[in-house]
Design an enzyme around this catalytic site. Structure first.
Site, short mmCIF file in Angstrom:
data_model
loop_
_atom_site.label_atom_id
_atom_site.label_comp_id
_atom_site.label_asym_id
_atom_site.label_seq_id
_atom_site.Cartn_x
_atom_site.Cartn_y
_atom_site.Cartn_z
N GLU A 1 14.53 3.29 19.56
CA GLU A 1 15.07 2.53 18.43
C GLU A 1 15.78 1.28 18.96
OE1 GLU A 1 18.68 4.15 16.53
OE2 GLU A 1 18.16 6.02 17.54
N CYS B 1 16.94 8.60 16.27
CA CYS B 1 16.93 9.49 17.44
C CYS B 1 15.83 10.54 17.38
CB CYS B 1 18.26 10.19 17.58
SG CYS B 1 19.61 9.05 17.78
N HIS C 1 20.34 17.59 19.73
CA HIS C 1 20.55 16.15 19.89
C HIS C 1 22.06 15.96 19.97
CE1 HIS C 1 20.91 11.94 19.20
NE2 HIS C 1 21.45 12.10 18.01
P1 HMG Z 1 36.70 8.48 14.68
O1 HMG Z 1 36.98 8.17 13.25
O2 HMG Z 1 37.24 7.53 15.68
O3 HMG Z 1 37.24 9.88 15.12
O4 HMG Z 1 35.11 8.58 14.82
P2 HMG Z 1 37.99 11.03 14.32
O5 HMG Z 1 39.29 10.53 13.80
O6 HMG Z 1 37.02 11.65 13.36
O7 HMG Z 1 38.27 12.03 15.52
C1 HMG Z 1 37.21 12.60 16.22
C2 HMG Z 1 37.62 14.01 16.62
O8 HMG Z 1 38.68 13.92 17.59
C3 HMG Z 1 38.17 14.84 15.47
O9 HMG Z 1 37.73 16.15 15.69
C4 HMG Z 1 39.70 14.76 15.68
O10 HMG Z 1 40.41 15.85 15.14
C5 HMG Z 1 39.77 14.77 17.19
P3 HMG Z 1 36.96 16.95 14.53
O11 HMG Z 1 37.93 17.14 13.44
O12 HMG Z 1 35.81 16.06 14.10
O13 HMG Z 1 36.50 18.21 15.20
N1 HMG Z 1 41.00 14.20 17.74
C6 HMG Z 1 41.65 14.73 18.81
N2 HMG Z 1 41.40 15.82 19.56
C7 HMG Z 1 42.25 16.10 20.60
N3 HMG Z 1 43.34 15.33 20.88
C8 HMG Z 1 43.62 14.23 20.15
C9 HMG Z 1 42.76 13.90 19.06
N4 HMG Z 1 42.74 12.90 18.15
C10 HMG Z 1 41.65 13.10 17.35
N5 HMG Z 1 44.69 13.49 20.45
C11 HMG Z 1 32.88 9.26 15.27
C12 HMG Z 1 34.36 9.56 15.51
C13 HMG Z 1 32.05 10.30 16.01
C14 HMG Z 1 32.59 9.35 13.76
C15 HMG Z 1 32.57 7.83 15.79
O14 HMG Z 1 32.69 7.80 17.18
C16 HMG Z 1 31.18 7.34 15.39
O15 HMG Z 1 31.01 6.75 14.32
N6 HMG Z 1 30.14 7.55 16.26
C17 HMG Z 1 28.78 7.12 15.96
C18 HMG Z 1 28.09 7.97 14.91
C19 HMG Z 1 27.69 9.33 15.42
O16 HMG Z 1 27.59 9.58 16.61
N7 HMG Z 1 27.35 10.25 14.47
C20 HMG Z 1 26.88 11.56 14.82
C21 HMG Z 1 25.90 12.17 13.83
S1 HMG Z 1 24.57 11.05 13.44
C22 HMG Z 1 23.47 11.18 14.81
O17 HMG Z 1 23.58 12.06 15.59
C23 HMG Z 1 22.42 10.14 14.91
C24 HMG Z 1 22.68 9.06 15.95
O18 HMG Z 1 22.46 9.58 17.25
C25 HMG Z 1 21.81 7.84 15.66
C26 HMG Z 1 20.32 8.01 15.51
O19 HMG Z 1 19.80 8.96 14.95
O20 HMG Z 1 19.63 7.06 15.91
C27 HMG Z 1 24.12 8.57 15.92
#
Ligand code: HMG
Length: 389
Positions: free
Chosen positions: A82, A114, A236
């Site tokens: 992609e 992906c 994945h």
């Molecule tokens: P964010 O808003 O920065 O993070 O985005 P958050 O506030 O949701 O925190 C993440 C986790 O850290 C949470 O855990 C928090 O509690 C924890 P959860 O509740 O989710 O289990 N946390 C802590 N833990 C320990 N100590 C601390 C602490 N603070 C917070 N101090 C997000 C995170 C992954 C959404 C962002 O990085 C993002 O947008 N990433 C890109 C999108 C993505 O990877 N999506 C995954 C599913 S889609 C997919 O897999 C397809 C893809 O590969 C693309 C394709 O298909 O081509 C992406």
């Protein structure tokens, strides 16, 4: 007749960013990245690498020392990406030339976020079923880019996985049990004029979990399989916590006696991904390599493979391991990951901004890069590759 993945190899660029240092620079508690998201390091791409050169580097590990007869049995290159380099021309034809493969073949690029690598693999299985003396080269290669200081930044990464598909596979055979589903959803996309992905992060996680849950229910009913029929679930992994979130949803279906094995294998399957980051199309297959390299499994062990591509497509299928599966992983992924050079956050930001656009001519130096295949220059909107030797 058994059909499956005969051999597999992996490539990632030779630079990495330490995510504890990134967290400190971004004013975030490092445990959010290390524990909450589950990523420790991220591969960084020098200007001399792109999805095509990384694919060539992964595939060359598979093809070196193969006889002419073996190479001539490869009828197709399926390049899943992609982050391809052209809106029209397939990245696979560059690979055909770089890898010195025969002229009478198909060389095709496949895209569905992906999920593309899995579609390429399924297409290859079907072809080899009809043409049992032939082989297909599948390469999944990507650069995951979200942008400096974006929420997705910690989930960036880069690399390629190459696989040869044939009869009598030495790694694992496909069990012809796929269940898939798709839906037009807007969780993650990359508009034509942008080099960085746009994403609704929370929504993307929810859809991933929902797809896994729904597809697993259908899969288990259709194939009459329970969780305990599998030695491992491989996911994945856009970030490693994602696999845990998905598997936790079916925790109540896991026998007590099986919990320990599945958890050990889930952890083994994320070791490399934790240090490389998201490689989009190749991520599921890096996780498979990580599992097979970091834990001992047995001949005929059944592995559930969950493929997910935003936008959205999901598929669950299974592989059964061959007796000498360890010999079918070529190259040394652990060594490749361990020997990368660390870059500072400032250096990473400079490299991120230096990502070469095709609208200007560039001569690309290789002072960062010792890989075999490299992007040498961009001239008149054309990418010119060469080897480093
Ligand atoms: P964010 O808003 O920065 O993070 O985005 P958050 O506030 O949701 O925190 C993440 C986790 O850290 C949470 O855990 C928090 O509690 C924890 P959860 O509740 O989710 O289990 N946390 C802590 N833990 C320990 N100590 C601390 C602490 N603070 C917070 N101090 C997000 C995170 C992954 C959404 C962002 O990085 C993002 O947008 N990433 C890109 C999108 C993505 O990877 N999506 C995954 C599913 S889609 C997919 O897999 C397809 C893809 O590969 C693309 C394709 O298909 O081509 C992406």
């Amino acid at each position: 007749m058994e059909i499956g993945i005969d051999q597999i190899s992996f490539f990632t660029p030779n630079l990495y960013l330490d995510l504890t240092e990134l967290a400190e620079k971004r004013g975030v508690d490092p445990n959010k990245y290390l524990v909450g998201i589950g990523q420790e390091k991220q591969s960084i791409v020098p200007p001399t690498q792109d999805s095509v050169s990384m694919a060539a580097n992964a595939a060359s590990i598979l093809l070196e020392q193969k006889s002419t007869e073996f190479l001539n049995s490869i009828d197709e290159i399926l390049f899943a990406s992609e982050s391809g380099i052209d809106n029209s021309k397939s990245g696979a034809v560059y690979l055909q030339k770089l890898l010195n493969l025969k002229k009478n073949m198909r060389a095709i690029e496949i895209k569905q976020a992906c999920y593309g690598g899995t579609f390429a693999l399924m297409t290859a299985f079907d072809y080899v079923k009809l043409h049992p003396n032939k082989r297909i080269l599948v390469v999944a290669s990507d650069i995951a880019r979200y942008g400096l200081k974006s929420a997705g930044e910690v989930t960036q990464g880069a690399g390629a996985v190459a696989m040869l598909v044939s009869t009598q596979p030495r790694l694992a055979s496909y069990n012809w049990d796929s269940v898939f589903q798709s839906e037009d959803l807007m969780d993650f996309w990359r508009p034509l004029d942008q080099s960085e992905a746009l994403v609704f992060g929370k929504m993307s996680q929810e859809i991933y979990e929902k797809f896994f849950y729904e597809i697993w229910q259908t899969y288990s009913q259709k194939n009459l399989k329970k969780v305990s029929d599998f030695a491992a679930f491989v996911f994945h992994l856009p970030f490693t916590k994602m696999g845990k979130k998905a598997l936790d949803q079916i925790n109540d279906q896991i026998d007590e006696s099986k919990k320990d094995q599945l958890e050990k294998n889930r952890l083994a399957g994320q070791i490399y991904n934790r240090k490389v980051g998201n490689l989009y199309t190749g991520s599921l297959y890096l996780s498979l390599i990580s599992l097979l390299k970091n834990n001992i499994l047995k001949n005929n062990d059944r592995i559930a493979m969950f493929s997910y591509g935003s936008g959205t497509e999901g598929e669950l299928y299974s592989l059964s391991l061959a007796a000498d599966y360890r010999q079918a992983i070529l190259g040394d992924p652990a060594q490749m990951i361990a020997s990368r050079r660390k870059v500072s956050v400032d250096e990473y930001e400079g490299l991120f901004r230096a990502f070469p656009e095709d609208s200007e001519d560039h001569e690309l130096t290789n002072s960062y890069d010792s890989s075999h295949f490299q992007l040498k220059r961009i001239k008149d909107h054309q990418r010119i590759y060469g080897d480093n030797f």
